[in-house]
Design a protein around this motif. Structure first.
Motif, short mmCIF file in Angstrom:
data_model
loop_
_atom_site.label_atom_id
_atom_site.label_comp_id
_atom_site.label_asym_id
_atom_site.label_seq_id
_atom_site.Cartn_x
_atom_site.Cartn_y
_atom_site.Cartn_z
N GLN A 1 0.89 -1.24 -0.04
CA GLN A 1 0.03 0.11 -0.10
C GLN A 1 0.83 1.41 0.15
O GLN A 1 2.24 1.19 0.26
CB GLN A 1 -0.82 0.05 1.09
CG GLN A 1 -1.78 -1.32 1.30
CD GLN A 1 -2.41 -1.58 -0.16
OE1 GLN A 1 -3.27 -0.81 -0.53
NE2 GLN A 1 -2.28 -2.95 -0.47
N GLU A 2 0.40 2.24 -0.51
CA GLU A 2 1.06 3.63 -0.46
C GLU A 2 1.01 4.29 0.88
O GLU A 2 1.88 5.34 0.86
CB GLU A 2 0.46 4.51 -1.49
CG GLU A 2 0.45 4.20 -2.75
CD GLU A 2 -0.29 5.12 -3.95
OE1 GLU A 2 -1.01 5.91 -3.51
OE2 GLU A 2 -0.39 4.70 -5.19
N TYR A 3 0.52 3.80 1.76
CA TYR A 3 0.59 4.41 3.18
C TYR A 3 0.78 3.19 4.07
O TYR A 3 0.74 2.08 3.97
CB TYR A 3 -0.75 4.83 3.62
CG TYR A 3 -2.04 3.93 3.34
CD1 TYR A 3 -2.47 3.13 4.38
CD2 TYR A 3 -2.61 4.05 2.17
CE1 TYR A 3 -3.34 2.23 4.03
CE2 TYR A 3 -3.40 3.06 2.03
CZ TYR A 3 -4.23 2.11 2.87
OH TYR A 3 -5.09 1.55 2.66
N ASP A 4 1.56 3.73 5.52
CA ASP A 4 1.82 2.81 6.34
C ASP A 4 0.71 2.34 7.28
O ASP A 4 -0.02 3.15 7.59
CB ASP A 4 3.01 3.33 7.36
CG ASP A 4 4.30 3.44 6.58
OD1 ASP A 4 4.61 2.92 5.62
OD2 ASP A 4 5.01 4.63 7.03
#
Length: 359
Positions: free
Chosen positions: A255-258
């Motif tokens: 994913q592009e976020y943690d």
């Protein structure tokens, strides 16, 4: 009758009319704000209209009345022939009521009528307000609304969340002859939205409708298959509680976020919950998937908080949401805090239990 007397009568009638909706639109724990809009139809043609002004309105009937008097809306309706509408704002994330437009009495039976507060907007033409048993998210509201529009032959063009609705107690100038918009009847029952969503998912969309498309992977065998394994394009997508958390971690890394460990654990627990695993089995699976959770006291406290968050999400959003979404849960909890439904003197787990029991 003098104009002043007509205005006073309109004001008094409005207060009587709006009380029928007070328990629906202003009895909402999500503290929804409404926009009030004035619209003028040109040449008595409902396709030619001009939005004259718009106010961010109110969250209570008292606030609404103050705004209407302050902005001279009664005068604008009676003297200037401006139509009065209101709409849910785009800020709204959760709703406990829906509305339908262009309802005909011949299309509904007595049983269905019990759930409807009807506003007559023109001769034999009604808007229906239906109160739901609890808050539902935007997708769920849309599913319920689309189903009822089809079932009751309502206006398909009025399916949007922010669709303007006429306020009862004002005149409509949509046609040549003015029509006084009024409450025709009030509802006797509250609609069980969860039961209807279950019906929509399992019956109405059996052939592959929008509710089914929203399910994990769009498959009718979602309980047997892992959504996360499908996303990882693995050859074997069989759901296995012994490796599901590892699959979620691998999915999260893409994913592009943690996504932190706590959220991953809630995602994992939620997958077990919706597959009817018991609380004790879920606890063992979580322990076995994390080497750092073998301190029983620490693991027990952590598990209870994490488990309750997943359970609250299930109560709110299942079966429409097969995957846990932390944003939706946080928005709901934040709203409950703003409404005073969160006791800061109590533990988080106690507050979560209270919210779960209230649904």
């Amino acid at each position: 009758m003098s104009f002043i007397v007509e205005i006073k009568q309109l004001e008094a009638d409005f207060e009587r009319q709006i009380k029928a909706l007070d328990g629906i639109i202003y009895n909402n724990p999500s503290a929804i704000f409404f926009d009030v809009v004035l619209i003028k139809y040109l040449d008595n043609n409902d396709t030619k209209k001009l939005a004259l002004c718009k106010w961010n309105a109110t969250k209570s009937l008292r606030d609404l009345m103050r705004m209407l008097f302050r902005e001279k809306v009664f005068i604008k309706n009676l003297r200037d022939k401006e139509n009065v509408y209101f709409a849910v704002t785009s800020k709204t994330k959760l709703l406990n009521f829906i509305w339908l437009d262009d309802i005909k009495l011949e299309n509904i039976n007595e049983k269905q009528l019990d759930y409807m507060t009807l506003i007559e907007t023109s001769p034999n033409n009604y808007q229906a307000f239906i109160k739901l048993d609890r808050l539902y998210n935007e997708n769920e509201i849309q599913q319920i609304k689309s189903y009822l529009i089809s079932k009751l032959k309502a206006d398909k063009a009025a399916a949007a969340k922010i669709q303007p609705m006429r306020l009862p107690g004002f005149y409509s100038y949509k046609r040549i002859e003015p029509f006084y918009v009024k409450v025709y009847r009030t509802a006797d029952k509250v609609l069980d939205g969860k039961a209807l969503l279950y019906k929509i998912y399992n019956v109405y969309n059996k052939g592959g409708g929008t509710a089914k498309a929203d399910a994990a992977g769009g498959s009718g065998n979602w309980k047997k298959n892992s959504y996360y394994k499908k996303e990882l394009e693995l050859s074997d997508t069989t759901f296995d509680p012994n490796d599901e958390r590892d699959m979620i971690i691998k999915w999260a890394e893409k994913q592009e976020y943690d996504i932190d460990k706590n959220i991953i654990d809630i995602m994992f627990i939620y997958q077990l919950l919706i597959r009817d695993y018991s609380e004790s089995d879920i606890f063992l699976h979580l322990q076995n998937s994390r080497d750092d959770l073998h301190d029983k006291h620490k693991a027990g406290d952590y598990f209870e908080r994490t488990y309750l968050k997943a359970l609250l999400f299930k109560k709110l959003f299942f079966p429409m949401k097969k995957l846990y979404e932390n944003r939706l849960l946080n928005e709901y909890i934040d709203e409950q805090k703003q409404l005073g439904n969160w006791d800061y003197t109590k533990k988080v787990t106690d507050n979560l239990k209270i919210l779960i029991d209230s649904i």
